[in-house]
Design a protein around this motif. Structure first.
Motif, short mmCIF file in Angstrom:
data_model
loop_
_atom_site.label_atom_id
_atom_site.label_comp_id
_atom_site.label_asym_id
_atom_site.label_seq_id
_atom_site.Cartn_x
_atom_site.Cartn_y
_atom_site.Cartn_z
N UNK A 220 -8.02 0.23 16.72
CA UNK A 220 -9.12 -0.64 17.15
C UNK A 220 -9.70 -1.41 15.96
N UNK A 221 -9.74 -0.78 14.79
CA UNK A 221 -10.20 -1.45 13.58
C UNK A 221 -9.28 -2.60 13.21
N UNK B 69 0.87 -1.17 0.00
CA UNK B 69 0.00 0.00 0.00
C UNK B 69 0.90 1.22 0.00
N UNK B 70 0.73 2.09 -0.95
CA UNK B 70 1.57 3.27 -1.04
C UNK B 70 1.07 4.31 -0.06
N UNK C 155 1.08 3.37 10.26
CA UNK C 155 2.48 3.73 9.99
C UNK C 155 2.57 5.12 9.37
N UNK C 156 1.69 5.39 8.41
CA UNK C 156 1.71 6.70 7.75
C UNK C 156 1.36 7.82 8.73
N UNK C 157 0.41 7.57 9.60
CA UNK C 157 0.02 8.58 10.59
C UNK C 157 1.21 8.91 11.50
N UNK D 282 -5.02 -1.09 7.43
CA UNK D 282 -4.98 -0.37 8.70
C UNK D 282 -3.55 -0.22 9.21
N UNK D 283 -2.76 -1.27 9.07
CA UNK D 283 -1.36 -1.21 9.52
C UNK D 283 -0.58 -0.17 8.73
#
Length: 182
Positions: free
Chosen positions: A70-71, A51-52, A120-122, A115-116
């Motif tokens: 949580x998701x 996922x980019x 990471x991006x956040x 979600x992972x």
């Protein structure tokens, strides 16, 4: 009445048996593809679910971190449940349920991987945004605006690394304490 029930049961059993053979063939093909993909991605496991996260990098918000976490936890729990139910469906030779649980499980695994990547991006976005403000006093206003513009234009790992290296260079030059994000 009993004859109609027996005919319906025979019809259901024939469809279930044929569907079972088809699903086993499809499952073997899918397992082969997944094993090949895992084998080919062993040197770099991040390519398994690619996922980019750097596209529209500046739009990620740290405020939704716990929602995504949580998701992700929910997705793992549902995936384990789906795997259990799929196995029990195969044991009882109910291939229609097996197909449903396998599809549901694949959707949960995909959701978990997404979600992972988002989490990471956040984290990286929050750190680089904070670091940009930390080094601001050490550079001119024009340099800050150029660096901020580059940050807002991040759309690949290469552009992310370029901005990150520039911020680290400024921080090291002026002994600024910045957040680590890699």
């Amino acid at each position: 009445m009993n004859k109609n029930t027996n005919q319906f049961q025979d019809f259901f059993n024939k469809i279930n048996n044929r569907l079972g053979r088809i699903l086993m063939t499809i499952s073997l093909i899918i397992v082969g593809i997944v094993v090949e993909k895992i084998w080919n991605s062993l040197p770099n496991m991040s390519t398994l679910f690619n996922h980019d996260i750097y596209t529209q990098f500046h739009d990620f918000s740290y405020k939704i971190f716990f929602l995504w976490l949580s998701f992700a936890i929910f997705s793992v729990a549902i995936s384990i449940f789906c795997l259990y139910k799929a196995i029990t469906s195969v044991i009882s030779k109910n291939y229609i349920k097996f197909l449903g649980f396998i599809m549901w499980g694949f959707l949960c695994v995909y959701n978990f991987s997404t979600s992972a990547s988002t989490i990471s991006a956040i984290n990286e976005n929050r750190a680089i945004s904070t670091n940009l403000e930390i080094v601001r006093p050490y550079i001119s206003n024009d340099d800050y605006l150029k660096l901020k513009s580059q940050y807002l234009q991040i759309n690949s790992k290469k552009s992310f690394d370029k901005v990150s290296e520039r911020i680290r260079y400024i921080a090291n030059k002026h002994d600024a304490n910045i957040n680590e994000y890699e």
